[in-house]
Design a protein around this motif. Structure first.
Motif, PDB file in Angstrom:
ATOM      1  N   GLY A 175       0.817  -1.207   0.000  1.00  0.00           N
ATOM      2  CA  GLY A 175       0.000   0.000   0.000  1.00  0.00           C
ATOM      3  C   GLY A 175       0.848   1.253   0.000  1.00  0.00           C
ATOM      4  N   LEU A 176       1.857   1.309   0.869  1.00  0.00           N
ATOM      5  CA  LEU A 176       2.730   2.480   0.923  1.00  0.00           C
ATOM      6  C   LEU A 176       3.519   2.630  -0.373  1.00  0.00           C
ATOM      7  CD1 LEU A 176       4.046   2.553   4.592  1.00  0.00           C
ATOM      8  CD2 LEU A 176       2.610   4.220   3.454  1.00  0.00           C
ATOM      9  N   PHE A 179       1.293   4.138  -2.939  1.00  0.00           N
ATOM     10  CA  PHE A 179       1.172   5.578  -2.663  1.00  0.00           C
ATOM     11  C   PHE A 179       2.374   6.329  -3.210  1.00  0.00           C
ATOM     12  CE2 PHE A 179       2.426   8.739   0.713  1.00  0.00           C
ATOM     13  CZ  PHE A 179       1.533   9.727   0.351  1.00  0.00           C
ATOM     14  N   SER A 236      -4.970   4.137  -0.716  1.00  0.00           N
ATOM     15  CA  SER A 236      -3.558   4.503  -0.869  1.00  0.00           C
ATOM     16  C   SER A 236      -3.290   4.944  -2.297  1.00  0.00           C
ATOM     17  CB  SER A 236      -2.638   3.358  -0.442  1.00  0.00           C
ATOM     18  OG  SER A 236      -2.988   2.172  -1.087  1.00  0.00           O
ATOM     19  N   VAL A 270      -3.389   8.290   3.393  1.00  0.00           N
ATOM     20  CA  VAL A 270      -2.580   7.080   3.275  1.00  0.00           C
ATOM     21  C   VAL A 270      -2.397   6.431   4.636  1.00  0.00           C
ATOM     22  CG1 VAL A 270      -0.243   8.009   3.478  1.00  0.00           C
ATOM     23  CG2 VAL A 270      -0.663   6.084   2.018  1.00  0.00           C
TER      24      VAL A 270
END
Lengths: 327, 342
Positions: A175-176, A179, A236, A270
């Protein structure tokens, strides 16, 4: 007065300020008197710097004063720690409203769910494009998913705990990364679309009526944690898209300023996604893999409905701009 | 002397655009104007200083990570096994949780170590403490948690492109496990802007400064007795303005690092004008003259003159010199005047 006299006279104060810069950075040695002393010494050093030209101090001494004042300034104006009241208001009121009206989140939602349902439909329905699933994901991949779920008979608690950690590690990491990789837009869009299409295809494929045991296991496995995890992916990506578009569509700001402002605004989104990933990992670790005789499917369904309801309350009820006068 | 009437230039030909940013960078020094109207300079940290700090941070986080692993592997799990027995339900769950904690620890350390440290330790990670660097907002104020989180999240982009070590080592089983970030993106971006900010810094609106105290607070003293002798020959009424003072001090502070011929060459720019004003012979050593003037401007203490009456005594001693040179400044003033009118 000559420069050397000024320096001789002021040097003890400078030495004290320099020494205090080191000691005052530790919280334990920050008494009232010391802070007062420090502020006084800092003001004096500032005054010395301001008057350096009229004192005719040599260049080396002026440079020394610059670095001394800079160092003391960094101690005087410290980074603020977390303001809990503000954080609560941010989480409960600001963030859901922001997400609700955020066009980038809408775009990411449409893109993700659109691709997801299209590919799920094409993979499920065998009349329009019979080999869609094999063409997109690959026969080998489908085979391995199939065999994984057909032999899946639940896990013991030790494996559950381990897998919970793995899901946090793996999914929140993805997910990060999603982003961050949205900054140049294209890689992020590719990542998002790739995930939407491959997840959608596997969903459609596994929901086919001819899948038998594997399909049933798959359905009971994905039900519980689905809402949180898929929402987190969308969030995200939406937050990343906000930053990616900010340097293309600047709304009259300079590109750099637009980037800074939008990055600041997209951080809560996020972090919300990371929180969802963590919650999803707990469900995925402990509830999803439990076999039918321990946690029946209807209970997993309730978990899914409950988490969907939670998301609805958060994003729609808290997110809807109820008070008109704000606009 | 006729003044040229000022007329309006088109804006692109004026200075107007120069100071529009409230801070700008020259020679890696960033001028900061605080709300209290104090201006001071920060030194910006360059890419190579920052790579050192980052390397140290990697070491620290790796040590932290392997400490977590060791605690679980050699303390928690064996303890659970001895307490509950090897095949006990609790021991198995604890073993599973231990591996989970190690994975979660790796995630948290990778993404949140920098953000946590920079928020709670006033813009410093351990690597920055060792290398005496600090993260600040671009306006010179302290950073907040949002900025710390953003600049550390976007490090992932700065570390691009990531290559497999097999590019250098050939394919072995191990090399596939450790992808190697080359950080080329970050280094190129840092070199392309004047305050050496990587993409994470640009997004969070931060910069990294170095903090050790520069310059010196001690005055330079001259051992050479000729300097003092020459200083006495400089006319007492000669006033050193601040431009000349700063040129003199820069010269004297740097002359130790230069070769003899270079010192002579630099001195030859300023010394002839001064010799002319003081009425000294053209064979006077330029370097010595500048040192003497430095001594006169910054060092000579009033105890040499003592009281006012004594200093007037000194004037009387050097009187012949003054009378001789008093014409020179006037003359040069005239010259300046004509220069201006031209």
């Amino acid at each position: 007065m000559k420069a050397s006299e000024v320096i001789e006279q002021r040097r003890p104060a400078w030495d004290r300020l320099e020494a205090m810069c080191e000691t005052i950075s530790k919280k334990s040695s920050r008494s009232m008197n010391q802070v007062n002393d420090f502020a006084m010494l800092y003001r004096d050093a500032c005054a010395d710097l301001a008057l350096a030209e009229s004192y005719q101090l040599p260049a080396g001494t002026i440079e020394y004063l610059h670095s001394l004042v800079a160092k003391a300034h960094n101690q005087l104006y410290r980074s603020r720690t977390v303001d809990w009241q503000g954080l609560f208001e941010q989480i409960v009121f600001e963030t859901p409203r922001q997400i609700f009206r955020e066009p980038c989140v809408h775009i990411a939602t449409l893109l993700f769910w659109g691709l997801f349902f299209c590919s799920a439909f094409l993979a499920y329905n065998q009349s329009y494009w019979p080999t869609f699933a094999e063409d997109v994901v690959g026969a080998e991949q489908l085979e391995s998913v199939n065999s994984m779920y057909s032999s899946f008979e639940g896990r013991n608690w030790s494996e559950n705990a381990f897998m919970m950690g793995f899901y946090i590690f793996n999914n929140a990491w993805i997910g990060l990364s999603c982003f961050v990789s949205m900054l140049p837009i294209l890689p992020g869009l590719v990542t998002l679309s790739y995930n939407a299409i491959s997840i959608g295809t596997i969903f459609g494929y596994m929901f086919r009526p001819d899948q038998g045991l594997a399909g049933e296991h798959f359905r009971t496995f994905v039900t519980a944690h689905g809402p949180f995890e898929l929402t987190a992916i969308v969030l995200s990506a939406g937050a990343g898209l906000r930053i990616g578009l900010s340097w293309l569509i600047t709304n009259g700001m300079r590109r750099r300023d637009s980037l800074i402002v939008n990055a600041r605004n997209s951080l809560p989104i996020v972090l919300c996604a990371v929180a969802l990933f963590v919650m999803a990992a707990f469900i995925e670790g402990f509830i999803s893999p439990a076999p039918e005789n321990i946690i029946p499917w209807w209970f997993k369904g309730i978990v899914a409905i409950g988490s969907s309801a939670l998301l609805l309350v958060y994003f729609v009820i808290l997110g809807y701009p109820w008070t008109r006068n704000e606009i | 002397m006729s003044r040229i009437a000022e007329y309006d230039l088109p804006p692109e030909l004026t200075n107007a655009g120069l100071g529009s940013d409230n801070n700008f960078v020259l020679d890696n020094q960033l001028e900061v104007m605080t709300p209290e109207n104090i201006a001071f300079q920060h030194s910006i940290a360059g890419p190579f200083q920052r790579v050192l700090a980052f390397g140290f941070d990697i070491m620290i986080t790796q040590v932290g990570y392997w400490t977590i692993v060791a605690i679980f592997a050699f303390a928690v799990i064996p303890l659970a096994v001895t307490l509950f027995g090897a095949n006990n339900f609790l021991a198995e769950v604890l073993a599973g949780l231990s591996i989970a904690m190690v994975l979660v620890g790796s995630f948290v350390i990778t993404w949140f170590y920098g953000a946590y440290m920079e928020t709670y330790y006033n813009g410093r990670t351990w690597g920055k403490m060792v290398s005496r660097q600090r993260v600040l907002s671009v306006d010179g104020s302290a950073i907040n948690g949002t900025q710390a989180a953003l600049r550390n999240f976007f490090r992932a982009i700065d570390l691009f492109p990531v290559v497999s070590p097999s590019v250098f080592l050939g394919a072995t089983g191990l090399t596939e496990v450790y992808p190697l970030p080359t950080a080329l993106v970050g280094i190129v971006v840092m070199c392309a802007n004047r305050s050496h900010r990587r993409i994470g810094d640009l997004i969070a609106g931060t910069m990294v400064v170095v903090e050790p105290v520069r310059g010196s607070k001690a005055m330079l003293k001259f051992d050479d007795p000729r300097v003092a002798r020459l200083a006495e020959l400089i006319p007492i009424d000669f006033v050193v303005d601040h431009k000349l003072a700063s040129a003199l001090s820069s010269y004297v502070e740097r002359r130790h690092f230069l070769g003899e011929q270079r010192v002579a060459e630099i001195a030859s720019r300023l010394a002839p004008t001064l010799r002319h004003r003081f009425g000294m012979p053209s064979s006077t050593n330029g370097d010595l003259l500048l040192c003497a003037l430095y001594q006169r401007t910054f060092l000579e203490e009033s105890d040499e003159g003592g009281t006012v009456s004594q200093s007037t005594d000194e004037v009387s001693i050097t009187e012949p010199l003054i009378s001789e040179t008093s014409a020179a400044p006037a003359e040069s003033n005239n010259q300046e005047g004509t220069d201006e009118s031209v």
